[in-house]
Write a protein that holds these residues in place. Structure first.
Motif, PDB file in Angstrom:
ATOM      1  N   GLU A  30       0.853  -1.198   0.000  1.00 44.27           N
ATOM      2  CA  GLU A  30       0.000   0.000   0.000  1.00 44.27           C
ATOM      3  C   GLU A  30       0.885   1.244   0.000  1.00 44.27           C
ATOM      4  O   GLU A  30       1.645   1.455   0.954  1.00 44.27           O
ATOM      5  CB  GLU A  30      -0.903   0.006   1.239  1.00 44.27           C
ATOM      6  N   PRO A  31       0.826   2.065  -1.035  1.00 43.80           N
ATOM      7  CA  PRO A  31       1.692   3.256  -1.066  1.00 43.80           C
ATOM      8  C   PRO A  31       1.370   4.221   0.080  1.00 43.80           C
ATOM      9  O   PRO A  31       0.222   4.318   0.519  1.00 43.80           O
ATOM     10  CB  PRO A  31       1.357   3.907  -2.415  1.00 43.80           C
ATOM     11  N   VAL A  32       2.406   4.919   0.504  1.00 35.51           N
ATOM     12  CA  VAL A  32       2.178   5.985   1.469  1.00 35.51           C
ATOM     13  C   VAL A  32       1.727   7.225   0.691  1.00 35.51           C
ATOM     14  O   VAL A  32       1.785   7.251  -0.543  1.00 35.51           O
ATOM     15  CB  VAL A  32       3.463   6.293   2.285  1.00 35.51           C
ATOM     16  N   ILE A  33       1.292   8.248   1.395  1.00 27.21           N
ATOM     17  CA  ILE A  33       0.805   9.457   0.725  1.00 27.21           C
ATOM     18  C   ILE A  33       1.585  10.655   1.246  1.00 27.21           C
ATOM     19  O   ILE A  33       1.732  10.833   2.465  1.00 27.21           O
ATOM     20  CB  ILE A  33      -0.706   9.664   0.974  1.00 27.21           C
ATOM     21  N   ARG A  34       2.099  11.467   0.314  1.00 31.62           N
ATOM     22  CA  ARG A  34       2.921  12.610   0.690  1.00 31.62           C
ATOM     23  C   ARG A  34       2.281  13.916   0.226  1.00 31.62           C
ATOM     24  O   ARG A  34       1.711  13.987  -0.858  1.00 31.62           O
ATOM     25  CB  ARG A  34       4.321  12.492   0.065  1.00 31.62           C
ATOM     26  N   ASP A  35       2.407  14.910   1.064  1.00 29.44           N
ATOM     27  CA  ASP A  35       1.948  16.267   0.711  1.00 29.44           C
ATOM     28  C   ASP A  35       3.112  16.976   0.021  1.00 29.44           C
ATOM     29  O   ASP A  35       4.155  17.223   0.638  1.00 29.44           O
ATOM     30  CB  ASP A  35       1.536  16.995   2.002  1.00 29.44           C
ATOM     31  N   ASP A  36       2.955  17.295  -1.248  1.00 33.31           N
ATOM     32  CA  ASP A  36       4.066  17.899  -2.001  1.00 33.31           C
ATOM     33  C   ASP A  36       4.453  19.271  -1.453  1.00 33.31           C
ATOM     34  O   ASP A  36       5.601  19.686  -1.568  1.00 33.31           O
ATOM     35  CB  ASP A  36       3.697  18.035  -3.490  1.00 33.31           C
ATOM     36  N   ARG A  37       3.500  19.981  -0.905  1.00 32.57           N
ATOM     37  CA  ARG A  37       3.816  21.336  -0.420  1.00 32.57           C
ATOM     38  C   ARG A  37       4.753  21.311   0.783  1.00 32.57           C
ATOM     39  O   ARG A  37       5.693  22.077   0.869  1.00 32.57           O
ATOM     40  CB  ARG A  37       2.521  22.068  -0.038  1.00 32.57           C
ATOM     41  N   THR A  38       4.503  20.373   1.682  1.00 33.93           N
ATOM     42  CA  THR A  38       5.281  20.345   2.926  1.00 33.93           C
ATOM     43  C   THR A  38       6.326  19.248   2.954  1.00 33.93           C
ATOM     44  O   THR A  38       7.291  19.323   3.713  1.00 33.93           O
ATOM     45  CB  THR A  38       4.343  20.124   4.122  1.00 33.93           C
ATOM     46  N   GLY A  39       6.125  18.217   2.151  1.00 31.20           N
ATOM     47  CA  GLY A  39       7.010  17.052   2.215  1.00 31.20           C
ATOM     48  C   GLY A  39       6.638  16.094   3.335  1.00 31.20           C
ATOM     49  O   GLY A  39       7.262  15.049   3.502  1.00 31.20           O
ATOM     50  N   PHE A  40       5.616  16.444   4.100  1.00 30.16           N
ATOM     51  CA  PHE A  40       5.201  15.587   5.220  1.00 30.16           C
ATOM     52  C   PHE A  40       4.286  14.465   4.737  1.00 30.16           C
ATOM     53  O   PHE A  40       3.533  14.622   3.773  1.00 30.16           O
ATOM     54  CB  PHE A  40       4.458  16.389   6.286  1.00 30.16           C
ATOM     55  N   LEU A  41       4.349  13.355   5.466  1.00 35.25           N
ATOM     56  CA  LEU A  41       3.434  12.249   5.194  1.00 35.25           C
ATOM     57  C   LEU A  41       2.016  12.615   5.603  1.00 35.25           C
ATOM     58  O   LEU A  41       1.800  13.287   6.618  1.00 35.25           O
ATOM     59  CB  LEU A  41       3.859  11.013   5.986  1.00 35.25           C
ATOM     60  N   VAL A  58       2.237  10.783  -4.867  1.00 33.36           N
ATOM     61  CA  VAL A  58       2.631  12.188  -4.809  1.00 33.36           C
ATOM     62  C   VAL A  58       1.803  12.973  -5.820  1.00 33.36           C
ATOM     63  O   VAL A  58       1.097  12.394  -6.641  1.00 33.36           O
ATOM     64  CB  VAL A  58       4.147  12.356  -5.101  1.00 33.36           C
ATOM     65  N   GLY A  59       1.906  14.287  -5.731  1.00 38.32           N
ATOM     66  CA  GLY A  59       1.179  15.120  -6.691  1.00 38.32           C
ATOM     67  C   GLY A  59       0.060  15.910  -6.038  1.00 38.32           C
ATOM     68  O   GLY A  59      -0.584  16.743  -6.685  1.00 38.32           O
ATOM     69  N   TRP A  60      -0.195  15.648  -4.785  1.00 39.89           N
ATOM     70  CA  TRP A  60      -1.237  16.422  -4.086  1.00 39.89           C
ATOM     71  C   TRP A  60      -0.569  17.447  -3.186  1.00 39.89           C
ATOM     72  O   TRP A  60       0.366  17.120  -2.445  1.00 39.89           O
ATOM     73  CB  TRP A  60      -2.123  15.509  -3.240  1.00 39.89           C
ATOM     74  N   SER A  61      -1.002  18.664  -3.274  1.00 39.34           N
ATOM     75  CA  SER A  61      -0.431  19.729  -2.448  1.00 39.34           C
ATOM     76  C   SER A  61      -1.534  20.373  -1.632  1.00 39.34           C
ATOM     77  O   SER A  61      -2.566  20.796  -2.173  1.00 39.34           O
ATOM     78  CB  SER A  61       0.227  20.815  -3.317  1.00 39.34           C
ATOM     79  N   SER A  62      -1.310  20.464  -0.348  1.00 36.09           N
ATOM     80  CA  SER A  62      -2.277  21.160   0.502  1.00 36.09           C
ATOM     81  C   SER A  62      -2.141  22.662   0.275  1.00 36.09           C
ATOM     82  O   SER A  62      -1.081  23.154  -0.121  1.00 36.09           O
ATOM     83  CB  SER A  62      -2.020  20.822   1.974  1.00 36.09           C
ATOM     84  N   ARG A  63      -3.230  23.389   0.564  1.00 39.28           N
ATOM     85  CA  ARG A  63      -3.181  24.839   0.420  1.00 39.28           C
ATOM     86  C   ARG A  63      -2.785  25.512   1.724  1.00 39.28           C
ATOM     87  O   ARG A  63      -2.416  26.676   1.745  1.00 39.28           O
ATOM     88  CB  ARG A  63      -4.533  25.361  -0.055  1.00 39.28           C
ATOM     89  N   SER A  64      -2.876  24.790   2.806  1.00 42.77           N
ATOM     90  CA  SER A  64      -2.516  25.368   4.106  1.00 42.77           C
ATOM     91  C   SER A  64      -2.215  24.231   5.071  1.00 42.77           C
ATOM     92  O   SER A  64      -2.547  23.064   4.811  1.00 42.77           O
ATOM     93  CB  SER A  64      -3.677  26.205   4.655  1.00 42.77           C
ATOM     94  N   ASP A  65      -1.605  24.576   6.204  1.00 45.01           N
ATOM     95  CA  ASP A  65      -1.335  23.547   7.218  1.00 45.01           C
ATOM     96  C   ASP A  65      -2.642  22.963   7.748  1.00 45.01           C
ATOM     97  O   ASP A  65      -2.738  21.772   8.054  1.00 45.01           O
ATOM     98  CB  ASP A  65      -0.534  24.147   8.381  1.00 45.01           C
ATOM     99  N   ALA A  66      -3.658  23.825   7.859  1.00 44.25           N
ATOM    100  CA  ALA A  66      -4.943  23.347   8.375  1.00 44.25           C
ATOM    101  C   ALA A  66      -5.546  22.306   7.435  1.00 44.25           C
ATOM    102  O   ALA A  66      -6.088  21.281   7.875  1.00 44.25           O
ATOM    103  CB  ALA A  66      -5.901  24.518   8.557  1.00 44.25           C
ATOM    104  N   GLU A  67      -5.452  22.572   6.121  1.00 43.09           N
ATOM    105  CA  GLU A  67      -6.006  21.612   5.174  1.00 43.09           C
ATOM    106  C   GLU A  67      -5.240  20.292   5.217  1.00 43.09           C
ATOM    107  O   GLU A  67      -5.823  19.201   5.149  1.00 43.09           O
ATOM    108  CB  GLU A  67      -5.973  22.178   3.750  1.00 43.09           C
TER     109      GLU A  67
END
Lengths: 308, 231
Positions: free
Chosen positions: B40-51, B85-94
């Motif tokens: 199962e792939p992990v999911i990364r936020d491209d904007r922050t680099g955080f899982l 990868v490829g998903w970027s949050s718009r804010s830390d809250a999101e």
């Protein structure tokens, strides 16, 4: 056969800055029930003077340093609450070879048995023995304890107990379950939920009750450190963050409330293979009222001398 | 709209989210990865680099590598793990909202325990069938025993009365509560004077006295004390 007037397992009371009050300690001393108090080193003398040095255990400060408040930006100069002492107690009980341990808040005034809509003060440790006896029947019961008297109405519909809910203030905990206390607030809700999510059962007794002073009413403890400056919002926010699947938060009447939904936890109690339930309560279960106790408000209205 | 891709990412480049309320059963995850591989792939936020998802699996894989194990199936020889990868949050809250949604929506308690038991029993027909499922023979045994309990094991009074001292809650000594709301404090005082002959109104927690046992009355608060206005 163990002595039915005494608990089988050790009773611990974590306490802080309440040596002058010591409600639970006094309640247990009146009923000749053994217990130990866990305090920080600088308060050892206060508690020893009040309740006897032999009853006082000093909290290893490493437990404070290691405690997980579940708050990433936690200010280490602030109090971490009673959680570190709770984990110290758990390990202390294990180190003494016990299978279960009791951990009781320090603000319990009296313990009752509820029967036929009467709250009968218990005059010895038989209330603990009975709850232990119940717990030892089941393979999958991890934690149990008495409900607060103020939350249990004297009505015909009041049931003897509730399965799979929050256990608080007076907890009998099975030592071999793979958990420890955590979180700065609502650590009892968190532990109850982690136990339930792992498939274990909990039991909150209404047939046995504890009467306590209301949280945030007594001085000392964590009352001033937590609620005096911060209010209840951080408390609710933390438990929602830890268990968003079953805890919701609402603001009503200008106050923050959180609600825990225990309905998803439907696991049933499973009897141990070697337990045979008696058709009638055995003699040692018969709790009698002592003669001449009419109108007394003191504990000790129960006489279990006939059991010996 | 973001386009999602599957990439192999070095575990050093997958950073843990600063806040994650979810605890992990690391030994069970390790057992599962050893049996099934990293499927199962992990999911990364491209904007922050955080899982956003996969913290436990990344932690386990790092421990396996540091412990000298060979990379399990699904992981490259350079210990790169599959990541969406490829998903970027718009804010830390999101970002935190999505993290919590994934924790919340994937961790609902199992609703059909009978079906769960059947599936586990089928797997357990093979000696290693339960390996890496998060269940073992003991938990399956307990689940089956729980399902076999009769209704008495869910009735609170039956549970207590099977071996406990007598417990019943009859009608005779029951305490019932009546809540009365008055339009004004004067109305309340007038009512109290009629019923109790006093202006001192208290709310009381009580249960009935009866022959021989304790009835206890506790003052909770005064609700009709003279106020400054009355003086």
């Amino acid at each position: 056969m163990t002595d039915p007037t005494q608990p089988r397992f050790p009773i611990y009371i974590p306490s802080k800055s309440r040596a002058h009050l010591g409600y639970t300690m006094k309640a247990l001393m009146r009923t000749r029930t053994p217990f130990r108090i866990v305090v920080e080193e600088h308060q050892r003398k206060d508690y020893s003077d009040a309740f006897g040095a032999e009853r006082v255990l000093v909290l290893d400060p490493q437990y404070i340093r290691d405690y997980d408040t579940c708050l990433p930006d936690f200010d280490e100069t602030k109090s971490k609450g009673s959680g570190p002492a709770r984990n110290f107690i758990w390990d202390h009980s294990v180190s003494e070879g016990h299978d279960w341990h009791w951990i009781i808040d320090d603000n319990i005034r009296i313990f009752f048995r509820l029967h036929d809509n009467q709250r009968i003060p218990v005059g010895d440790g038989s209330n603990f023995w009975l709850m232990e006896d119940f717990a030892l029947r089941y393979r999958n019961l991890a934690m149990c304890g008495p409900h607060y008297s103020m939350f249990v109405p004297s009505r015909p519909k009041t049931s003897a107990l509730t399965v799979n809910t929050r256990i608080f203030s007076c907890n009998l905990i099975r030592n071999d379950i793979p958990f420890r206390w955590r979180a700065r607030y609502n650590e009892d809700v968190d532990l109850s939920l982690r136990i339930l999510k792992a498939g274990w059962c909990t039991v909150l007794f209404k047939v046995m009750l504890a009467d306590k002073f209301t949280t945030q009413l007594l001085p000392g403890g964590n009352t001033e450190a937590f609620y005096g400056e911060e209010g209840t919002r951080p408390k609710s926010e933390l438990i929602v963050r830890l268990h968003p699947d079953v805890v919701t938060m609402k603001e009503r009447w200008g106050r923050v409330h959180h609600r825990v939904d225990f309905r998803p936890f439907k696991q049933k109690l499973v009897l141990r293979d070697d337990v045979v339930l008696p058709e009638k309560p055995p003699l040692e279960y018969v709790m009698r009222r002592r003669a001449g106790a009419k109108k007394s408000r003191s504990p000790g209205v129960l006489d279990t001398s006939h059991l010996g | 709209m973001s386009t999602l891709r599957l990439e192999y990412v070095a575990i050093e480049d997958l950073l843990a989210a600063p806040r994650n309320p979810n605890a992990h059963n690391l030994p069970a995850i390790a057992e599962s990865i050893r049996r099934h591989g990293f499927v199962e792939p992990v999911i990364r936020d491209d904007r922050t680099g955080f899982l956003l998802g996969g913290h436990g699996r990344v932690e386990v894989v790092a421990e396996m590598r540091d412990g000298g194990e060979s990379p399990p199936d699904g992981i490259t020889a350079r210990w790169e793990v599959p990541a969406i990868v490829g998903w970027s949050s718009r804010s830390d809250a999101e970002a935190e909202a999505l993290l919590l949604a994934m924790v919340n929506l994937t961790k609902q308690p199992i609703s059909d325990t009978a079906l769960l038991a059947t599936m586990l029993q089928d797997l357990a027909a093979d000696p290693d069938g339960l390996l890496g499922t998060g269940y073992d023979d003991a938990s399956l045994d307990l689940l089956l025993a729980s399902l076999a309990q009769d209704d008495a094991m869910t009735d609170p009074n039956s549970l207590w009365n099977q071996g406990g001292p007598e417990y019943q809650q009859g009608e005779r000594r029951a305490a019932f509560q009546t809540m009365v709301n008055f339009l004004t404090r004067e109305d309340a005082i007038a009512f109290w004077e009629q019923v109790f002959g006093t202006r001192e109104i208290r709310t009381q927690a009580w249960w009935p006295e009866h022959d021989g046992l304790v009835g206890q009355t506790e003052e909770v608060e005064w609700i009709a004390r003279p106020t400054d206005d009355d003086d």
